[in-house]
Every structure is written in structure tokens, then in C-alpha cells.
Design a protein around this motif. Structure first.
Motif, short mmCIF file in Angstrom:
data_model
loop_
_atom_site.label_atom_id
_atom_site.label_comp_id
_atom_site.label_asym_id
_atom_site.label_seq_id
_atom_site.Cartn_x
_atom_site.Cartn_y
_atom_site.Cartn_z
N GLY A 1 -4.58 -2.99 -7.65
CA GLY A 1 -3.45 -3.12 -6.71
C GLY A 1 -3.88 -3.35 -5.28
O GLY A 1 -3.65 -2.51 -4.41
N LEU A 2 -4.47 -4.52 -5.00
CA LEU A 2 -4.92 -4.85 -3.64
C LEU A 2 -3.72 -5.13 -2.74
O LEU A 2 -2.78 -5.81 -3.13
CB LEU A 2 -5.82 -6.10 -3.70
CG LEU A 2 -6.34 -6.68 -2.39
CD1 LEU A 2 -7.25 -5.69 -1.66
CD2 LEU A 2 -7.08 -8.00 -2.65
N TYR A 3 -3.77 -4.56 -1.51
CA TYR A 3 -2.76 -4.93 -0.52
C TYR A 3 -3.38 -4.84 0.88
O TYR A 3 -4.43 -4.22 1.08
CB TYR A 3 -1.51 -4.04 -0.62
CG TYR A 3 -1.71 -2.60 -0.18
CD1 TYR A 3 -1.32 -2.18 1.09
CD2 TYR A 3 -2.27 -1.65 -1.05
CE1 TYR A 3 -1.49 -0.85 1.50
CE2 TYR A 3 -2.44 -0.33 -0.65
CZ TYR A 3 -2.06 0.06 0.62
OH TYR A 3 -2.23 1.35 1.02
N PHE A 4 -2.76 -5.51 1.81
CA PHE A 4 -3.22 -5.51 3.20
C PHE A 4 -2.12 -4.94 4.07
O PHE A 4 -1.04 -5.53 4.18
CB PHE A 4 -3.57 -6.94 3.65
CG PHE A 4 -4.85 -7.47 3.06
CD1 PHE A 4 -6.03 -7.45 3.78
CD2 PHE A 4 -4.87 -7.96 1.76
CE1 PHE A 4 -7.21 -7.93 3.23
CE2 PHE A 4 -6.05 -8.45 1.20
CZ PHE A 4 -7.22 -8.43 1.94
N ALA A 5 -2.37 -3.79 4.68
CA ALA A 5 -1.40 -3.21 5.62
C ALA A 5 -1.51 -3.95 6.95
O ALA A 5 -2.61 -4.36 7.35
CB ALA A 5 -1.69 -1.72 5.81
N GLU A 6 -0.40 -4.15 7.62
CA GLU A 6 -0.39 -4.90 8.88
C GLU A 6 -1.36 -4.29 9.89
O GLU A 6 -1.30 -3.10 10.18
CB GLU A 6 1.03 -4.91 9.47
CG GLU A 6 1.23 -5.93 10.59
CD GLU A 6 0.89 -7.36 10.17
OE1 GLU A 6 0.16 -8.02 10.93
OE2 GLU A 6 1.34 -7.78 9.10
N ALA B 1 1.86 -19.20 5.37
CA ALA B 1 1.68 -18.59 4.05
C ALA B 1 2.46 -17.28 3.93
O ALA B 1 2.86 -16.89 2.84
CB ALA B 1 0.19 -18.32 3.80
N GLY B 2 2.65 -16.60 5.05
CA GLY B 2 3.39 -15.35 5.03
C GLY B 2 2.50 -14.12 5.02
O GLY B 2 2.82 -13.11 5.62
N SER B 3 1.38 -14.19 4.29
CA SER B 3 0.44 -13.07 4.27
C SER B 3 -0.94 -13.59 3.88
O SER B 3 -1.08 -14.69 3.33
CB SER B 3 0.88 -12.01 3.25
OG SER B 3 0.64 -12.48 1.93
N PHE B 4 -1.95 -12.77 4.15
CA PHE B 4 -3.32 -13.16 3.80
C PHE B 4 -3.46 -13.35 2.29
O PHE B 4 -4.08 -14.31 1.82
CB PHE B 4 -4.31 -12.10 4.30
CG PHE B 4 -5.74 -12.38 3.91
CD1 PHE B 4 -6.47 -13.36 4.56
CD2 PHE B 4 -6.35 -11.69 2.88
CE1 PHE B 4 -7.78 -13.64 4.20
CE2 PHE B 4 -7.65 -11.95 2.51
CZ PHE B 4 -8.38 -12.93 3.18
N LEU B 5 -2.88 -12.44 1.51
CA LEU B 5 -2.98 -12.55 0.05
C LEU B 5 -2.29 -13.80 -0.48
O LEU B 5 -2.80 -14.46 -1.38
CB LEU B 5 -2.41 -11.30 -0.62
CG LEU B 5 -3.41 -10.20 -0.98
CD1 LEU B 5 -2.70 -9.07 -1.72
CD2 LEU B 5 -4.57 -10.73 -1.82
N ASP B 6 -1.14 -14.13 0.09
CA ASP B 6 -0.45 -15.35 -0.33
C ASP B 6 -1.28 -16.58 0.01
O ASP B 6 -1.28 -17.57 -0.73
CB ASP B 6 0.93 -15.45 0.32
CG ASP B 6 1.93 -14.49 -0.31
OD1 ASP B 6 1.74 -14.12 -1.49
OD2 ASP B 6 2.88 -14.08 0.37
N LEU B 7 -1.98 -16.52 1.14
CA LEU B 7 -2.88 -17.61 1.52
C LEU B 7 -3.99 -17.77 0.48
O LEU B 7 -4.28 -18.89 0.03
CB LEU B 7 -3.46 -17.31 2.91
CG LEU B 7 -4.36 -18.35 3.57
CD1 LEU B 7 -3.69 -19.71 3.65
CD2 LEU B 7 -4.78 -17.89 4.96
#
Length: 355
Positions: A88-93, A43-49
């Protein structure tokens, strides 16, 4: 009525007779499964999943392919609502979720609007529909949301916190502003869960992950009444079936009697309360869901089986128990221990349901 090959979970939530105690696990689709990690990498990222219905469907079904679980739970995140509100949700590595625009100014709080789930959260609803088709009536699908208070914590803090200083400062100094956030968020959660039900969720759960860090007076003012409002406004029937409602306040054992009166069909319990004592306190008002300490799953198969039996024995004879963990499954859990848990619950619980 939609045909379900296994409706044990739904019947248990409504305290109807079942042949055994059904079991599902919070965070059952997660990083402890190698197949989940492979899909997440793709998926590339949790949000994309979360935002790709086909992939959300894939990971929702993965634990059901491994284990004889009695329910599937929609793969999503509780922070989809504040994200849809424009924070603006985001997940930092390597870190938890964060918001680019947390609620810091009074004007931003006053401007807050409940999103239309059919517009801003379409990807979740599409996932619900797709998962239902893929399940093909094998087990029920659980939809969910964060509680208004828990969402407010993230919206004000901008991320997870150990102390929730910003949120509590706002609560005590400007309760009117916090009530406004909770008001809008309650509308958003209600609309979101009703949309999930319309798209095929057969039970819904509200996760009040942070309500337990409040004082009793604050919990009874800022968390529980808003969950009660949601319970009263949810669709009760869909596809000819009752849609059961579960509430779960982590750390909420002190207020169990109050929670049992909020209008839910079932109350989730964390591991800090004995489930037999909880059952004696609430009687037959609600079903109970829980409440194995998830850390047990990091130990041996023997310990997992023994502790699972202890929880079953504590609840005792009769119906209205859905077996679960007291919180989400750890990413370090050996997958084989989950099989031991599920198989033990199914085999050992039958004695408690025999007439």
C-alpha cells in the motif's frame, strides 16, 4: 541488432573505446525542470505520473530535449515492487513515500510473495516499451530497481528513516526473518529487471540507496550477496547486444573491492570517494560511474565547469568512465547549470580518450 545512433554510454559501461566520456544524471527527469512540474501537476499525483505510461514517457524524454545526454532513464520509483506486493504505497503531501501496511508481524513476512511483473507491474513495462519507441534509437534506455536491502528498509520501517531502527533491530534479533524478506525481494527484483530488459531496457541499474548505513559485516551479509544473486540471474543479451549492469551503493566506498566482484559491469560512486583512487583500487574489473557532488549544481556555472573538469582529470586517460552525479539531482538546481555540466564533460573529456 537494434540500431542506436549513440551507443557511447553502453560502450563505456563495457570498458570499450569511446570518443568522449558519456554523461547522464540520476533523477535527470525531476522537479528542477519546469516542464516536469507542469506534467506532474497534470497527472494529479506522483503515483499517477508513475502509473500512466504516456506521462512517464513524456517526463523521461524532457531532459533529453534540453540537454545532450547520452542515456535516458525510465521514469519510475524504486518502491513499485513493495507496492505490487500489497504494502500500500502512498505519498503524503510534502512528505516522502509511506506504506499503509509495513512488515511488522512474522506472519506477514512469511506470507510475502514476489509479484509477477507482467501482471502487477504492467504499467512500468508498458512505459519501457513506449519510451523505447519514442527514443527511436537516439540514446539507450536504462531500466532500474531498488536493491533488495533498500526495499526491505522501506518495507519494515514503513517510510524513510534517519536511523532505520526497526530494520536494524529485526536484522540483529531475527536475521532469519530479514533474510526471508531479502530472498523474496531478490526474486522480485530479478524478475522485474529481466522483464524491463525484454521490453527494451538496454542497461539496468540497482540502487542500493541505504546499504551504506550498515556495518561492514552486515553489508557483506544482508546487501551485497543479494545484489550478486541478481547480477548472476539477469539476461545478458537482448536485441543482439550485451545489456550492461550497474550497481550503486550510496556510502559504499569502504567496500569498493567487494562490490567490484559482485558481477556488475559498472559500479556507481557517490562523491565521498576520489574517482581516481577508486580506479586504482579496482583496476580494470569494472567501469566506474560518477561522481560529482550534486550540490555543485546549486552554485555558479564556473564552479560547475571547474569541478566537472576535476572529476574527469582524476579518472584520467582511458575508457570505462560514465560521468554522473554522486547522487540524485536537487530540485533546486538551476537548469542552465546542468547544460554547463553536460557540455563541459563532452568537450573536456575528449582529451582523455585520444590515443
Amino acid at each position: 541488432m537494434s540500431h542506436l545512433k549513440n551507443d557511447t554510454f553502453l560502450r563505456a559501461l563495457l570498458r570499450q573505446p569511446t570518443e568522449y566520456t558519456p554523461v547522464w544524471l540520476m533523477r535527470q527527469a525531476g522537479r528542477y525542470l519546469p516542464e516536469y512540474c507542469a506534467t506532474r501537476a497534470r497527472a494529479g499525483s506522483f503515483l499517477d505520473l508513475c502509473k500512466t505510461p504516456a506521462l512517464a514517457t513524456e517526463v523521461t524524454l524532457q531532459p533529453l530535449a534540453r540537454y545532450d545526454l547520452d542515456a535516458a532513464i525510465l521514469f519510475s520509483d524504486i518502491l513499485t515492487i513493495p507496492d505490487a506486493m500489497g504494502l500500500g504505497l502512498y505519498f503524503a503531501e510534502g512528505e516522502g513515500p509511506k506504506f499503509e501496511r509495513p512488515l511488522a508481524e512474522e506472519w506477514a513476512i512469511r506470507d510475502l510473495k514476489a509479484p509477477d511483473p507482467h501482471d502487477h507491474l504492467r504499467y512500468v513495462l508498458d512505459a519501457v516499451s513506449e519510451i523505447r519507441r519514442a527514443l527511436d534509437g537516439s540514446v539507450p534506455l536504462i531500466g532500474f530497481s531498488g536493491s533488495p536491502f533498500t526495499l526491505a528498509c522501506y518495507m519494515v520501517e514503513g517510510e524513510g528513516s534517519d536511523s532505520y531502527t526497526k530494520l536494524k533491530t529485526l536484522m540483529y534479533s531475527r536475521p532469519d526473518l530479514l533474510h526471508h524478506i531479502l530472498d523474496v525481494t531478490t526474486t522480485a527484483v530479478t524478475d522485474y529487471l529481466n522483464a524491463q530488459i525484454e521490453c527494451g531496457a538496454q542497461a539496468v541499474m540497482v540502487f542500493d540507496s541505504w546499504g551504506g548505513m550498515l556495518s561492514q559485516a552486515a553489508y557483506l551479509e544482508f546487501s551485497l550477496p543479494y545484489m550478486a544473486r541478481i547480477m548472476a540471474a539477469l539476461k545478458r543479451e537482448n536485441e543482439g547486444r550485451t545489456v550492461p549492469r550497474i550497481v550503486f551503493t550510496k556510502g559504499g566506498g569502504l567496500w569498493l573491492e567487494d562490490i567490484a566482484r559482485c558481477g556488475a559491469d559498472a559500479v556507481g560512486l557517490d562523491w565521498t570517494i576520489d574517482i581516481g583512487a577508486a580506479r586504482r583500487r579496482v583496476g580494470d574489473q569494472v567501469a566506474l560511474q560518477g561522481n560529482l557532488d550534486p550540490t555543485i549544481l546549486l552554485t555558479t556555472p564556473e564552479a560547475v565547469a571547474a569541478e566537472s573538469k576535476r572529476v574527469l582529470a582524476s579518472f584520467g586517460h582511458g575508457h570505462g568512465h560514465v560521468f554522473n552525479l554522486g547522487h540524485g539531482i536537487s530540485q533546486f538546481t538551476p537548469p542552465d547549470n546542468v547544460r554547463v555540466l553536460v557540455d563541459t564533460v563532452h568537450a573536456e573529456s575528449r582529451q582523455y580518450h585520444a590515443d
